[in-house]
Design a protein around this motif. Structure first.
Motif, mmCIF file in Angstrom:
data_model
loop_
_atom_site.group_PDB
_atom_site.id
_atom_site.type_symbol
_atom_site.label_atom_id
_atom_site.label_comp_id
_atom_site.label_asym_id
_atom_site.label_seq_id
_atom_site.Cartn_x
_atom_site.Cartn_y
_atom_site.Cartn_z
ATOM 1 N N SER A 171 43.748 52.446 37.901
ATOM 2 C CA SER A 171 44.911 51.368 37.680
ATOM 3 C C SER A 171 45.964 51.451 38.613
ATOM 4 N N ALA A 172 45.938 51.051 39.655
ATOM 5 C CA ALA A 172 47.049 50.749 40.607
ATOM 6 C C ALA A 172 48.083 49.937 40.082
ATOM 7 N N TRP A 173 48.949 50.378 39.142
ATOM 8 C CA TRP A 173 49.833 49.269 38.619
ATOM 9 C C TRP A 173 50.998 48.954 39.664
ATOM 10 N N CYS A 188 54.068 52.868 46.742
ATOM 11 C CA CYS A 188 54.534 51.649 47.247
ATOM 12 C C CYS A 188 53.277 50.863 47.585
ATOM 13 N N SER A 189 52.509 51.375 48.482
ATOM 14 C CA SER A 189 51.347 50.465 48.755
ATOM 15 C C SER A 189 50.327 50.034 47.692
ATOM 16 N N SER A 190 50.167 50.928 46.867
ATOM 17 C CA SER A 190 49.336 50.179 45.635
ATOM 18 C C SER A 190 49.599 50.728 44.471
ATOM 19 N N GLY A 221 61.408 46.681 46.530
ATOM 20 C CA GLY A 221 61.043 44.879 46.458
ATOM 21 C C GLY A 221 59.637 45.134 45.789
ATOM 22 N N GLN A 222 58.906 46.282 46.001
ATOM 23 C CA GLN A 222 57.580 46.635 45.229
ATOM 24 C C GLN A 222 57.637 47.006 43.879
#
Length: 357
Positions: A41-43, A203-205, A236-237
Motif C-alpha cells: 500500500s503505497a499511500w 516521495c516517489s510512491s 507537495g507530495q
C-alpha cells in the motif's frame, strides 16, 4: 501497508537431490525478495498524476468516492485485529524539535479523548472501532502513548531501506539503556523519521507504510508503521494540501493548523497507518482484493478524502479556523486535518465532520 514473509525452515525429511534443493532455495529466495520489495500500500495523500489510484482498483469504473458503492469488496479474512488497549511506542529517528513532538503526541492522545469538541479525533476513530475479529470483538477504543526512544545520532544512517526500518526497531527494543518494551499483542511501534532522512521510495510512491517485523530479524512479530517528515524532500507530495505538487497549477495550499507543514502533513499519514494496523495488523484481516500481498485497506479506500464530497483533487468540505488554518477535527488542545476511513457498515468513507451526521 507493506507485507512479506520469512522463508520457512525445511521439514525434517530425506534430503532431495542437489538440483531440487537449489531450485527450492532459489524459489523461496525470489519469493521473499518480491514480497519485501513490492509495496503493498503505497499511500500518498496528494492527487494522482497519471498513476492508478487504489480507489480505481477498488471501485472499478465507479467514481462515487465517499458515497455508497457496491463496487467495494472489503472482506474479513479471519485474522486478528487490535482488540486489546493499544499502546503506541514511538521511535524519534533523527533530530526533532520539542514542539514537533508535542503536535504528534497530542494527536495520538486525542484518539481516546472523548471530551474533545465535535468534530473530534475520537469521533474519527469510532469508525475504525467498528471492525471486529472472528469472535465479534471490536477494535479497542483506547489508544495511549507508551514508551519513547530517541535516536538523535542516526544509528542506521540518513538513507534507510524498508528492511532497515525493522533494524531501527530492533535497536530500540534491545538498547542497553531504556529499551522499548516488547509488546506483540497490543503494541504498535511507530518509527518517525526527521526531515533530513530519506527512506526507500519516499516521495516517489510512499509517504508512510505499515507492516510487521520478522522474528528472524527482530526476534518478535511486532506491528509497526513508518512515517517520514517530507518538509525538505517533497512537501507537495506528502504534506498535501498544506503544500501543492508542481503539476497542479494555480492551486493555493491550505494553511496548516499547527504552523508546521511537514508535521501537519505527517498527522494524516500517521492516522492512515494506525487505522490500517488496527484493522489489518498481520495482513490477514480486513482488506479488499484477492491478493494479501496487495491489499486495499480501510484507509486506502479513502485516499485524499477529508470531508463530504471529497475525491480526486478535492478534499471535500472542511473547516476554517479563526486564523485561516484548515482542519476537519479537533484534538485535546489542537486542530488536525486527517483523511477519512471506510465504514463497512455504511459502505462509504466517513469522518466526524461528515454533513450527514
Amino acid at each position: 501497508m507493506c507485507q512479506g514473509f520469512s522463508a520457512p525452515s525445511p521439514p525434517h525429511t530425506v534430503a532431495p537431490s542437489f538440483t531440487l534443493t537449489l531450485t527450492l532455495t532459489l524459489t523461496l529466495t525470489l519469493t521473499l525478495l518480491l514480497h519485501l520489495l513490492t509495496p503493498v500500500s503505497a499511500w500518498r495523500p496528494w492527487p494522482q498524476n497519471n498513476q492508478m489510484n487504489v480507489t480505481d482498483y477498488a471501485f472499478g469504473d465507479s467514481k462515487k468516492y465517499e458515497g455508497s458503492s457496491e463496487f467495494v469488496k472489503l472482506r474479513y479474512h479471519m485474522g486478528p485485529v487490535l482488540t486489546t488497549n493499544i499502546t503506541v511506542h514511538t521511535i524519534w529517528y533523527g533530530n526533532w524539535e520539542r514542539n514537533q513532538k508535542k503536535i504528534i503526541r497530542e494527536f495520538i492522545n486525542s484518539i481516546s479523548a472523548s471530551d474533545a469538541p465535535h468534530p473530534s479525533v475520537a469521533g474519527w476513530w469510532k469508525t475504525v472501532q467498528l471492525y471486529t475479529d472472528q469472535t465479534g470483538a471490536n477494535i479497542s477504543k483506547t489508544v495511549r502513548l507508551g514508551e519513547e526512544k530517541n535516536d538523535r545520532f542516526y544509528s542506521h544512517g540518513k538513507s534507510l531501506t524498508r528492511l532497515s526500518i525493522q533494524s531501527v526497531i530492533k535497536s530500540a527494543i534491545t538498547a542497553k539503556t531504556r529499551p522499548l518494551p516488547i509488546n506483540p499483542k497490543s503494541g504498535l511501534y511507530l518509527v518517525l523519521t526527521a526531515d533530513d532522512v530519506y527512506v526507500q521510495e519516499f516521495c516517489s510512491s510512499v509517504c508512510g507504510f505499515h507492516y510487521f517485523t520478522f522474528p528472524s530479524l527482530v526476534g518478535y512479530t511486532l506491528p509497526y508503521a513508518w512515517v517520514g517528515n517530507s518538509a525538505k524532500f517533497c512537501p507537495g507530495q506528502c504534506a498535501y494540501p498544506f503544500a501543492v505538487p508542481a503539476y497542479i497549477p494555480n492551486h493555493k495550499p491550505f494553511k496548516s493548523p499547527n504552523g508546521d507543514v511537514g508535521v501537519d502533513g505527517m498527522i494524516s499519514v500517521i492516522g492512515h497507518e494506525m487505522a490500517e494496523i488496527a484493522s489489518n495488523p498481520l495482513a490477514n484481516a480486513w482488506y479488499a482484493g484477492q491478493d494479501p500481498s496487495f491489499p486495499v485497506e480501510i484507509a486506502d479506500l479513502c485516499e485524499g478524502i477529508y470531508g463530504t464530497g471529497g475525491g480526486g483533487a478535492y478534499t471535500g468540505q472542511v473547516l476554517d479556523a479563526r486564523d485561516g488554518a484548515t482542519y476537519n477535527m479537533n484534538g485535546i488542545r489542537r486542530k488536525y486535518l486527517v483523511q477519512w476511513v471506510w465504514s463497512h457498515v455504511l459502505s462509504y468513507c466517513t469522518g466526524p465532520n461528515a454533513l450527514d451526521q
